[in-house]
Design a protein around this motif. Structure first.
Motif, PDB file in Angstrom:
ATOM      1  N   UNK A  56      12.385   6.118 -19.719  1.00  7.25           N
ATOM      2  CA  UNK A  56      11.655   6.697 -20.861  1.00  7.25           C
ATOM      3  C   UNK A  56      11.271   8.171 -20.684  1.00  7.25           C
ATOM      4  N   UNK A  57      11.686   8.768 -19.559  1.00  8.10           N
ATOM      5  CA  UNK A  57      11.454  10.203 -19.385  1.00  8.10           C
ATOM      6  C   UNK A  57       9.997  10.585 -19.175  1.00  8.10           C
ATOM      7  N   UNK A  58       9.187   9.604 -18.768  1.00 10.24           N
ATOM      8  CA  UNK A  58       7.772   9.924 -18.542  1.00 10.24           C
ATOM      9  C   UNK A  58       7.415   9.805 -17.066  1.00 10.24           C
ATOM     10  N   UNK A  59       6.305  10.447 -16.701  1.00 13.42           N
ATOM     11  CA  UNK A  59       5.797  10.323 -15.342  1.00 13.42           C
ATOM     12  C   UNK A  59       4.978   9.048 -15.243  1.00 13.42           C
ATOM     13  N   UNK A  60       5.072   8.376 -14.129  1.00  9.12           N
ATOM     14  CA  UNK A  60       4.317   7.131 -13.967  1.00  9.12           C
ATOM     15  C   UNK A  60       4.013   6.899 -12.493  1.00  9.12           C
ATOM     16  N   UNK A  61       3.186   5.898 -12.232  1.00  5.11           N
ATOM     17  CA  UNK A  61       2.890   5.502 -10.855  1.00  5.11           C
ATOM     18  C   UNK A  61       3.606   4.204 -10.521  1.00  5.11           C
ATOM     19  N   UNK A  62       4.213   4.134  -9.365  1.00  9.34           N
ATOM     20  CA  UNK A  62       4.775   2.867  -8.900  1.00  9.34           C
ATOM     21  C   UNK A  62       4.062   2.547  -7.589  1.00  9.34           C
ATOM     22  N   UNK A  63       4.615   2.990  -6.473  1.00 10.82           N
ATOM     23  CA  UNK A  63       3.966   2.751  -5.187  1.00 10.82           C
ATOM     24  C   UNK A  63       3.528   4.081  -4.586  1.00 10.82           C
ATOM     25  N   UNK A  64       2.614   4.015  -3.669  1.00  8.44           N
ATOM     26  CA  UNK A  64       2.183   5.222  -2.975  1.00  8.44           C
ATOM     27  C   UNK A  64       3.283   5.700  -2.023  1.00  8.44           C
ATOM     28  N   UNK A  65       3.405   7.014  -1.888  1.00  5.90           N
ATOM     29  CA  UNK A  65       4.371   7.591  -0.960  1.00  5.90           C
ATOM     30  C   UNK A  65       3.728   8.020   0.346  1.00  5.90           C
ATOM     31  N   UNK A  66       2.450   7.710   0.513  1.00  3.61           N
ATOM     32  CA  UNK A  66       1.744   8.202   1.694  1.00  3.61           C
ATOM     33  C   UNK A  66       2.397   7.705   2.977  1.00  3.61           C
TER      34      UNK A  66
END
Lengths: 171, 171, 171, 171
Positions: free
Chosen positions: D29-39
């Protein structure tokens, strides 16, 4: 495709031979080395939906490629059931291997490609080259070609300019 | 090329219209936006030595593309002196634009391509797609095509699967 | 900072000596080499607003570092007007240089850091290490330290484990 | 460390709350979102050998952070057995959360950090900031701090400049 021109949907085989494409940095000893091929990872990145089969024949710097290695590559091309083959190869002797294959294989479309910068090093030309090689192999008639710098050269008319690293038409 | 098959060496024109390809992240407001096209930078990365001319027509999301925009693209294709054109375009309406162009331009090879992930975001498919589009445009006969996922589709037989983001043959 | 703890706002000097940090890939001959330091580019990427002054002393692999080079580094530390210094250095002999500096410089906070993977190779630890070194140099008392693997070691109690590439406390 | 100064070796806890740090691009959908942390991935890249424990509390844009969220963060800080905590947080309200925590937690060293560019977008400041936050948390006395732009600010004297995106000392 437009009437009269239909892309061949048969499976494309990718033969991996190593080259700069697949070099990695060994952080323990600070040297470049080969581990696994990145071709599969690159195809995932490119979201390729082509029907592909990847075979790793060797993982070597093309400066170390011997006649026996080229015999093996030619043999693997011959044994490939389909008629469309992409070969990833070091750039230094890519033109040499192309010429050997051109003398032995007449009925398949074979495209050699590679990279000037390892794929793992961020700023690689590898993904661009792989995309172009896979397009050329779908559209060109039988023959052996080198796909580098966005261009495609017939095997008997290409050389790598050692000073600039650019592939050029040779006479 | 092998006897009887010679790649057209005439200049290729690249028409830039925006799309995901060229989106960037605005770190002040956290939104995606368009600034400049990255096509030139991508060609440098790919070490392209093709004779190319890049023209930016617009920088828009293809969901916002209007009839007037497609008229402009068609007009620019018509005005291009050479016969080989690559158009970078958002993926959402790429197939629509391809169909419009196919009804109006019969004598040129026009290849539309784009990306699912912005080039600036590291893991983009853009470089792969650009490499393949530039190869297809050099080898395919006159017609309008969409080059995505390593494949090439005729303008009248392609659609983007909205669920998967993959381009497919449509009937 | 909270009452009683105020970070020193005086200028930090960064002394560049080379090391893996700054290695690049020479696409013509396929070898790793040094061109320019990437420290400035890394600080831009990190959006550093510290008051920094960067001086390149040498661009060498730390395995090739000689006594005269360490004399020069010590001399440059002594000649630095401020009391806070970060030194970028190859990891192989970083602990050796730290020990040499520790015997000669008692009144400054000096933090050596480096990288296991060149910054230009995409997956480098360099940016993480540079961030930590710049934080340690602002907060630690006078002394010579090695900042690697997120940790900070006193110069007289650190060694690089040659098998794992990890910095460890030595006794 | 030098006599009289010994870094605390106790475990550091990282509390993840989301923010630009962890945003990803949704290619459908071309949007920014959160999935998992990249820390965790970032710590691997930084070759961190610190004794760390990561807990994801929420994955939200800090503009959407409510009082109840800050209560939860404060509660989790209080419940942490060790005295050293790093919090990854969106930059827009990082200073606000820092101030809330500063009024409630007096006996721990708490460092908030984040990023202006998502980690997944290649050119992120996140790795630099994480490296500096982990160094500050090991060396600073009890208190609540914001670590951005290579600098460290006390919770009661920091604000984000909305025009420039830079963190500054506030009076």
């Amino acid at each position: 495709m437009n009437r009269g021109h239909r892309l061949d949907n048969r499976r494309i085989r990718i033969l991996v031979t190593g080259g700069t494409f697949d070099k990695e940095y060994d952080e323990i000893n600070g040297r470049l080395f080969f581990k696994d091929s990145h071709v599969s990872e690159m195809l995932t990145l490119g979201r390729s939906k082509l029907d592909l089969e990847i075979r790793t024949l060797m993982m070597i710097d093309s400066l170390e490629m011997k006649d026996a290695d080229r015999d093996l590559i030619a043999e693997q091309c011959r044994a490939t059931p389909g008629s469309r083959i992409v070969i990833t190869h070091g750039t230094d002797t890519m033109a040499d291997t192309a010429r050997v294959l051109a003398t032995r294989l007449k009925d398949k479309t074979i495209v050699l490609t590679g990279a000037m910068i390892p794929y793992k090093f961020g700023s690689s030309d590898g993904l661009f080259n792989l995309g172009s090689a896979l397009a050329f192999v779908q559209t060109l008639p039988a023959g052996v070609y080198v796909a580098m710098n966005g261009r495609c050269f017939a095997a008997d008319r290409v050389r790598k300019n050692k000073q600039t690293g650019i592939f050029e038409e040779s006479l």
